[in-house]
Design an enzyme around this catalytic site. Structure first.
Site, short mmCIF file in Angstrom:
data_model
loop_
_atom_site.label_atom_id
_atom_site.label_comp_id
_atom_site.label_asym_id
_atom_site.label_seq_id
_atom_site.Cartn_x
_atom_site.Cartn_y
_atom_site.Cartn_z
N THR A 25 4.18 5.13 -7.92
CA THR A 25 4.07 6.24 -7.00
C THR A 25 4.19 7.47 -7.87
O THR A 25 4.77 7.41 -8.94
CB THR A 25 5.25 6.25 -6.00
OG1 THR A 25 5.45 4.94 -5.52
CG2 THR A 25 5.01 7.18 -4.83
N ARG A 35 -1.20 -2.64 4.85
CA ARG A 35 0.22 -2.31 4.70
C ARG A 35 0.40 -0.82 4.40
O ARG A 35 -0.29 -0.24 3.57
CB ARG A 35 0.81 -3.14 3.57
CG ARG A 35 2.28 -2.81 3.24
CD ARG A 35 2.39 -2.01 1.95
NE ARG A 35 3.78 -1.83 1.53
CZ ARG A 35 4.14 -1.06 0.52
NH1 ARG A 35 3.25 -0.39 -0.18
NH2 ARG A 35 5.42 -0.93 0.21
N VAL A 36 1.31 -0.19 5.12
CA VAL A 36 1.66 1.21 4.88
C VAL A 36 3.08 1.23 4.33
O VAL A 36 3.99 0.65 4.92
CB VAL A 36 1.58 2.02 6.19
CG1 VAL A 36 1.94 3.47 5.94
CG2 VAL A 36 0.19 1.92 6.80
N GLY A 37 3.26 1.89 3.20
CA GLY A 37 4.58 2.00 2.61
C GLY A 37 5.28 3.29 3.01
O GLY A 37 4.92 3.92 4.00
N ASP A 38 6.27 3.68 2.23
CA ASP A 38 7.05 4.87 2.59
C ASP A 38 6.36 6.17 2.20
O ASP A 38 6.69 7.23 2.75
CB ASP A 38 8.44 4.82 1.93
CG ASP A 38 8.36 4.87 0.41
OD1 ASP A 38 7.51 4.15 -0.16
OD2 ASP A 38 9.14 5.62 -0.20
#
Lengths: 313, 313
Positions: A180, A208-211
């Site tokens: 990131t 998928r969606v992360g933070d």
């Protein structure tokens, strides 16, 4: 040398994880350091000239997205389908306005699109094809897949597929690295801002969606307290609302930036099994890095003083 | 009549907004009340039998999704393309595990899919086609568009398109209503849970994601403090991390449920222009409704005592 009466500063990260000195070549380390250094120099110059925190974090994250060393923009990891799905977010601590995008396939600088969402869409969070449709209407160029292709990441996908693993941007089987990038800044006008961008997880499936695109989890900024950008095992950062939790410990718990970041990253996050790190800058320009992994690519500069670049603990 | 030594309770909402007594027919109001009542009865029975909070909120939200009166599941509003895009999330306050889905087109009960994401995907948040692919692999049935069709919502889309407005589930031009459903519960084992589900905004474009699937914004639960489900102008709920902020004021600021909910909904949220409401239940079984709109469809039952149903302020 203090150039201004008012404090200002910039901090950036390029991911956290099992980054060990013994696995890093001198040449590779030099590349990381010089890239982190160049980003800080550019953002610091902008801040010295009276630029805003939101412009500084956007610029810094765009430069990190453009650098193929980091898992964001060019150099993003591959999904299971052999493509790219990128996420980004940005937040202005003065107005508490925010923008975020997720599952972006063909935009060079997702953070720039997140900012456009903040300023022009009337929304905070756009995802998938709809977000790209908005981008093209706003004049963003459609990049082809080749732009995002790098041999290094393609090899990671093949390796992950061989081991049937969904991995977070690891470089070999012993290394776990959360890819990131992010930036936080305080400008001379007293404004805070934060931005984060990622190419997600190698061999990722199922949208998928992360933070990273989640305001409060991966990114948060509020002029009353702090600006925070996160990198790590995204699912845990979501469940602990890491960025917002640091802010709220300062706002409601009277913690300072070090106490808040340390408690959230070392206690609240580890308690549920999360690993990674955060960068933060408070309203007084105090910068803090906190991570529970062996390393985090990071750099900062306060009040135009000496640049700090770090990789290991 | 106190059935148990340990406190337990359930609270639900069916959206907040400009819900005015003078615009509501007696028949319509009766329908809303009897549906809210039936959902509470079912969830309360489950809790009395020793069922868990997470099962109670899932059941309550599924029943609200199945009721065409509410903007979630069957009865969801139409997007600009004439389809449906639904979001949902769920969180277990004991484990801090959470699941969320966004931009779901063909799943009858999005909250059920959110729970499956929590339990089986290794992730927290799946969106779009990827999320549906996961659903089908997990044995969810693919519903056709007809299942989600209602005349009432289709008329809303046509009306919105005539006025070229992106509206949040309004029923006429004078009424602004945020269509979301949600539930919070405390079980006799001391566990808290929260869940939220929505059909989004009428005439929605660009893959907009609201607060409903965002853990910390639309939904949060932590056994140390409170379970919260939100409904309102989603963008503002995201920027203020409403659900998590109520939790963190209780955890770090020593506020009680009423002080925390009131401060966040009446001050932090209104300060940036947000409107809507929340339902919350704390670890002692205290239930609180807080909204800054003229009305919110809501109901609750504590310790098996009398059912409360409310619509207006």
């Amino acid at each position: 040398m203090k150039l201004h009466e008012k404090p200002f500063g910039i901090a950036i990260h390029g991911g956290a994880g099992t980054i060990l000195r013994e696995q890093m070549s001198e040449e590779k380390e030099g590349e990381y350091r010089s890239n982190l250094n160049a980003v800080i120099q550019a953002a610091n110059k902008l801040l010295i000239l009276g630029g805003t925190a939101i412009d500084a974090v956007e610029l810094a994250v765009m430069m990190l997205e453009d650098c193929p060393l980091f898992n964001a923009g060019k150099g993003s990891v591959f999904t299971a389908q052999g493509g790219h799905e990128m996420d980004a977010s940005i937040m202005d601590g003065t107005t508490l306005e925010a923008g975020a995008v997720s599952l972006i396939k063909s935009i060079k600088n997702p953070v720039q699109l997140a900012r456009k969402v903040m300023e022009k869409s009337g929304h905070v969070f756009l995802a998938g094809e709809g977000a790209e449709k908005f981008a093209f209407e706003q004049g963003f160029e459609k990049m082809n897949d080749e732009y995002f292709y790098t041999d290094f990441r393609y090899e990671q996908l093949k390796s992950a597929q061989r081991s049937n693993a969904v991995v977070l941007d690891h470089t070999d089987l012993n290394e776990k690295k959360f890819g990131t990038v992010g930036a936080v800044a305080l400008d001379i006008h007293g404004r805070l801002a934060a931005a984060t961008s990622t190419g997600g997880m190698t061999n990722k499936q199922f949208g998928r969606v992360g933070d990273t695109p989640m305001i409060g989890s991966g990114t948060y900024a509020d002029d009353r307290t702090v600006a925070v950008s996160c990198t790590g095992s995204g699912e845990y950062f979501i469940r602990a609302n890491v960025a917002f939790q640091i802010h709220s410990m300062m706002l409601y718990g009277q913690s300072d930036i070090v106490q808040a970041a340390s408690n959230v990253v070392q206690n609240e996050l580890t308690k549920i099994g999360g690993d990674g790190g955060i960068i933060a800058i408070d309203r007084n320009g105090r910068i803090h890095f906190e991570f529970n992994t062996p390393g985090m690519y990071r750099a900062s500069q306060s009040n135009g003083e000496e640049i700090y670049v770090g990789i290991y603990k």
